[in-house]
Design a protein around this motif. Structure first.
Motif, short mmCIF file in Angstrom:
data_model
loop_
_atom_site.label_atom_id
_atom_site.label_comp_id
_atom_site.label_asym_id
_atom_site.label_seq_id
_atom_site.Cartn_x
_atom_site.Cartn_y
_atom_site.Cartn_z
N GLN A 87 5.87 125.31 -67.46
CA GLN A 87 5.41 124.81 -66.17
C GLN A 87 3.89 124.79 -66.06
O GLN A 87 3.34 124.36 -65.06
N ASP A 88 3.19 125.27 -67.10
CA ASP A 88 1.74 125.37 -67.06
C ASP A 88 1.08 124.18 -67.74
O ASP A 88 0.68 124.26 -68.89
N TYR A 89 1.02 123.09 -67.05
CA TYR A 89 0.31 121.93 -67.58
C TYR A 89 -0.33 121.18 -66.42
O TYR A 89 0.09 121.30 -65.28
N VAL A 90 -1.36 120.46 -66.73
CA VAL A 90 -2.07 119.69 -65.72
C VAL A 90 -1.68 118.23 -65.89
O VAL A 90 -1.69 117.70 -67.00
N ALA A 91 -1.33 117.62 -64.80
CA ALA A 91 -0.99 116.20 -64.85
C ALA A 91 -2.18 115.40 -65.36
O ALA A 91 -3.33 115.79 -65.17
N ARG A 92 -1.91 114.30 -65.98
CA ARG A 92 -2.97 113.50 -66.59
C ARG A 92 -3.71 112.63 -65.58
O ARG A 92 -4.35 111.69 -65.93
N ASN A 93 -3.63 112.96 -64.32
CA ASN A 93 -4.31 112.21 -63.28
C ASN A 93 -5.76 112.67 -63.19
O ASN A 93 -6.05 113.81 -62.89
N SER A 94 -6.70 111.76 -63.42
CA SER A 94 -8.11 112.13 -63.41
C SER A 94 -8.65 112.29 -62.00
O SER A 94 -9.71 112.87 -61.81
#
Length: 64
Positions: free
Chosen positions: A25-32
């Motif tokens: 669950q530890d990830y950052v969405a690729r939305n800049s």
């Protein structure tokens, strides 16, 4: 039409996340956040500041 169960869908999503290098669950969405409105940026900053005042981390990582 192909039918799939929720379990199969979850497994498929986990496989795709692994292919992209994300885990758990530890990830950052690729939305800049490049196209976010200023009001949304302000909202995200306020949420982060409120969490910091409580001595907590924000519930999510945001690019603003």
């Amino acid at each position: 039409m192909r039918r799939t169960t929720l379990k199969e869908l979850g497994q498929s999503i986990e496989r795709k996340k692994a292919e992209l290098g994300y885990s758990g669950q530890d990830y950052v969405a690729r939305n800049s956040g490049e196209f976010r409105t200023e009001s949304k940026r302000a909202l995200l900053r306020n949420i982060a500041a409120a969490a910091a005042e409580r001595g907590e981390e924000s519930a999510f990582k945001a690019n603003y």
